[in-house]
Design an enzyme around this catalytic site. Structure first.
Site, mmCIF file in Angstrom:
data_model
loop_
_atom_site.group_PDB
_atom_site.id
_atom_site.type_symbol
_atom_site.label_atom_id
_atom_site.label_comp_id
_atom_site.label_asym_id
_atom_site.label_seq_id
_atom_site.Cartn_x
_atom_site.Cartn_y
_atom_site.Cartn_z
ATOM 1 C CD GLU A 195 -2.989 -0.755 2.376
ATOM 2 O OE1 GLU A 195 -3.006 0.351 2.965
ATOM 3 O OE2 GLU A 195 -3.687 -1.720 2.727
ATOM 4 C CB SER A 260 4.918 -21.564 -0.728
ATOM 5 O OG SER A 260 5.278 -20.884 0.450
ATOM 6 C CG ASP A 333 -5.516 -6.419 1.299
ATOM 7 O OD1 ASP A 333 -4.751 -6.184 2.260
ATOM 8 O OD2 ASP A 333 -5.962 -5.526 0.566
ATOM 9 C CG ASP A 336 -6.711 -2.005 4.600
ATOM 10 O OD1 ASP A 336 -6.043 -2.346 3.600
ATOM 11 O OD2 ASP A 336 -7.940 -2.181 4.696
#
Length: 828
Positions: A195, A260, A333, A336
């Site tokens: 971000e 991975s 995600d 934030d």
């Protein structure tokens, strides 16, 4: 004169003798901490005798009468092998590294104190299931039993590093184990960093060019974003000047959150008719490895074997007698950044949708080696902790009068991730394994499962829901006082992606996009590269049936689908232009390199020059394309960026504009930029490796260094404690060996598959596993690096649950017997 020489020789002889005595004394002092695997101990906290058999590679095979005693023995074994590593990770989670290493680590300690992981871990202990909590407590007793034995019997402080960097070792607690689990989750989450980088680029680029340099996953449709500055009307930002932070960082940089590979095949797709599972997590390299192999025999459960992280009473990746499981980072995600506005009249308050509110504040002292302690003020908002501006480049995207705070799913007391992993380890089939992971919080994971009949893959973890009107959609730092930027809840477990018993008989993941659900019920906009999953799909589809050895070979596959896709784009206009025998030596060298690349199959072998030429060309091409627009901030995108290069050379959405240098009056072409970048690369390589490109080798630049912390950073000790070797593979191959991307050694390997595992249910005891170094963390132990050669050449150890296999070539047996509450005593 003769007398003078005689006395000089005597003095030199005496000095040499004293030096030899000093070295001998130092060796004996350090060697005293080498664990003796054939030595018995009477210990407190154990219910009944437990046996630790060390096989030919010092892997502990543990038998005990109760489950708690088995985890006690695992704690004892981990403390024998990796006590310094455990202490270092515990201190990192607590924010206590400067106490050992001085002010250079203060930025990391400030960040870790801000996150408050250890307090959250202490609170989370009570949230675990009774069975999982009992394992945590028994494990802690086992670690502490080893600490008491070290103290009582003068066993060299337990590890040689304690002779230099610490005078005391605090008792181990269950919270220490959970804080290490949170630390591992932190190292696997780079969404906050992504971000911040995207915001910094947004301040420099128009939206259409931001989509090029920091693109969405290429198989996902783009969703429009506002300019970052537009989220903060009327505020001014410092122009981003450089990408590489100058202080020590606690969080991984964008693109460095781990990766991975994993896949599983049902019996319908295997030669022997039984499922196969393969997994190789790609994390940072270190000596010793972050992984430690172990085998447990749990009463009522049976054998469990695989890879553990020292400090945790778990087999994190492995198999039991009926189920195998592997883990990959899902790139969900889970974090934030919020920009919080300070009250201009009272900076102890910040703006919320309901008006100004006070920060939650606490003050702590950070002890610093060599100087007085530092007092820090730590603030929390309704979104989470306020982060130091010197972390992640936050200062460049935080306006004056504002601070940055982090919302991250792991920053909760209600974290039952340990219970989830514990349940997975005990599960008997893929359905039980999937059900156990419903409790998992962080980091978000893809869990690959195989039992004796079926295969599956699920996404596990707590993923936030964001408001449909959130303008940044979780991809830019958001104004914290705007209500639509707040999380609205979490995705339900049934809504997370999963595939169980697929009709194709195969599941696979290489950190690629796992879900098609649109925002806000998506998983992420930020994914790993698309090239590794293309290679897996291609190779799995290339034959009808697969074997254990074929899976191991695929894990070591060094062919770059990225090179095969991108090289024809950047070289197509150069292969067929220019004189056949150019007189210009620069052009002649370019022609020779192009001829070599034209015959190359894309295999990133350490023995060939073509991978080095191509990798340096890609790195230089990114710099050539982006430096004009970004200036010094081009460091933000340093390294190979193939999806960006593909967009530019295919002119997707007008991305070909990057080829024109806007500071000149003429319009440069992409072919010209490719030629200039190739000349840049060849010139730099010739200066370092000599004038003949055919004499260069990828491995000469692509060196993997498993560095010991901190001894590996001292020039005199580095050759003794670091494990260094040339490596094949690259950033985008299944044999992943990711380079630094920038700096004086841009191709130095920084992440790779520190562990590889292949489980074959047709012959489970012939399954394979290996780690990148060895079991021991002691540099003088022959088990410090004994698996390294196996790992480098693609070999592995047998993953057998048969104790007879472990006894063949065993290094010793440690018998732990219960002692009363007054102390510990060596026996035998």
């Amino acid at each position: 004169m003769a007398t003078a020489f005689k006395w000089l020789y005597r003095a030199l002889g005496a000095l040499a003798a004293l030096s030899a005595l000093a070295l001998a004394a130092a060796y004996l002092l350090v060697a005293g901490s080498l664990p003796d695997y054939d030595r018995d101990f009477a210990v407190r906290g154990l219910g009944a005798p437990a046996r630790i058999l060390r096989d030919a590679h010092a892997v502990p095979h543990i038998r005990a009468e109760t489950e708690e005693d088995a985890f006690f023995a695992l704690g004892f074994a981990h403390a024998q092998d990796r006590l310094w590593q455990m202490e270092l990770n515990r201190r990192a989670a607590q924010g206590r590294l400067a106490e050992l290493f001085g002010p250079a680590l203060l930025p990391v300690d400030r960040m870790m104190r801000a996150l408050d992981l250890h307090r959250l871990a202490r609170a989370a202990v009570a949230r675990q299931s009774p069975r999982a909590r009992a394992a945590l407590e028994a494990y802690a007793r086992g670690v502490n039993a080893r600490l008491r034995a070290v103290a009582d019997q003068a066993l060299g402080r337990g590890a040689p590093e304690f002779l230099f960097f610490s005078r005391s070792i605090a008792p181990w607690t269950p919270a220490d184990s959970l804080s290490i689990a949170k630390l591992l989750a932190l190292r696997l989450s780079d969404h906050a960093a992504a971000e911040v980088r995207r915001a910094a680029l947004s301040l420099l680029l128009p939206a259409e060019r931001l989509r090029d340099i920091d693109p969405d996953y290429p198989e996902d449709g783009s969703i429009a974003l506002p300019d970052y500055a537009a989220l903060f009307p009327g505020l001014r930002f410092a122009r981003p000047a450089a990408g590489a932070p100058r202080t020590a960082q606690a969080l991984p940089a964008a693109g460095r959150g781990g990766a991975s590979n994993a896949w599983a095949l049902s019996g319908a797709r295997t030669a022997a008719g039984k499922p196969i599972l393969a997994n190789d997590p790609h994390l940072w390299l270190s000596a010793p490895s972050i992984w430690h192999l172990a085998r447990l025999e749990l009463p009522g459960v049976g054998g469990i074997m695989g890879a553990a992280v020292p400090g945790l009473p778990l087999i994190l990746i492995g198999r039991n007698e009926r189920l195998a499981w592997g883990l990959t980072a899902s790139y969900g995600d889970d974090a934030d950044i919020y920009i919080e506005k300070l009250d201009p009249e009272d900076p102890s308050r910040y703006l919320t949708p309901e008006g100004y509110a006070p920060f939650r504040v606490r003050r702590e002292l950070i002890q610093v080696a060599g100087r007085p302690p530092e007092e820090v003020e730590l603030r929390w908002t309704r979104h989470g902790p306020v982060l130091p501006p010197d972390q992640l480049g936050l200062a460049q995207v935080t306006p004056a009068g504002h601070v940055a705070a982090l919302s991250w799913t792991a920053l909760t007391e209600d974290d039952r991730s340990f219970t989830a992993a514990f349940g997975l380890m005990l599960a008997r089939d893929i359905d039980e394994g999937a059900a156990a992971m419903a409790d998992h919080v962080a980091p978000p994971l893809n869990v690959t499962l195989a039992d004796e009949r079926d295969v599956g893959m699920i996404v596990a973890g707590r993923l936030p829901l964001r408001h449909r009107l959130n303008p940044g959609k979780g991809r830019l730092p958001a104004p914290g006082w705007v209500a639509v930027n707040d999380w609205t809840g979490y995705l339900r477990t049934p809504d997370l992606p999963r595939v169980m018993r697929p009709a194709s008989g195969a599941v696979a993941n290489a950190n690629n996009r796992t879900a098609q659900a649109p925002y806000p019920r998506h998983v992420s906009f930020h994914w790993g590269d698309p090239y590794r999953i293309r290679r897996i799909r291609k190779e799995l589809a290339s034959r009808e049936f697969h074997s254990r050895d074929g899976a191991a070979a695929l894990q070591n596959d060094a062919v770059s689908e990225m090179a095969r896709a991108v090289l024809p784009l950047i070289a197509r206009d150069l292969w067929w232009t220019g004189a056949a025998a150019p007189a210009d030596p620069v052009e002649a060298r370019r022609r020779e390199a192009l001829e070599m690349l034209g015959e190359w199959n894309g295999e990133m072998t350490q023995h060939a020059p073509e991978p080095l030429i191509f990798a340096e060309w890609m790195r230089r091409l990114t710099l050539r394309l982006a430096a004009d627009e970004l200036g010094p901030a081009v460091e933000l995108v340093a390294g190979p960026r193939p999806v960006f290069v593909e967009r530019v050379f295919r002119d997707i959405g007008g991305a070909g504009a990057w080829c024109d240098v806007n500071k000149t009056t003429r319009v440069e072409t992409c072919a010209e930029m490719a030629a200039l970048a190739l000349d840049d690369a060849l010139g730099a390589l010739a200066e370092r490796y000599g004038p003949d490109p055919r004499g260069w080798r990828w491995g000469e630049a692509h060196v993997a260094t498993h560095e010991h912390t901190p001894l590996g950073r001292f020039a005199l000790l580095a050759p003794l404690v670091n494990i260094t070797h040339e490596a094949s593979g690259g950033d985008f191959t299944l044999l992943r060996a990711q380079g630094a991307g920038s700096g004086p050694e841009p191709h130095k390997v920084v992440t790779a598959a520190g562990m590889r595992m292949v489980v074959d249910f047709a012959d489970p005891d012939s399954s394979l596993i290996v780690i990148s170094t060895g079991q021991s963390g002691h540099p003088l132990s022959r088990f410090y690096d004994d698996q390294s050669l196996l790992w480098r050449r693609g070999d592995a150890l047998r993953m057998s649950l048969d104790f007879a296999d472990a006894e063949a070539g065993a290094q010793g047996v440690t018998l732990l017997t219960p002692l009363g509450p007054e102390g510990s005593d060596e026996r035998g």
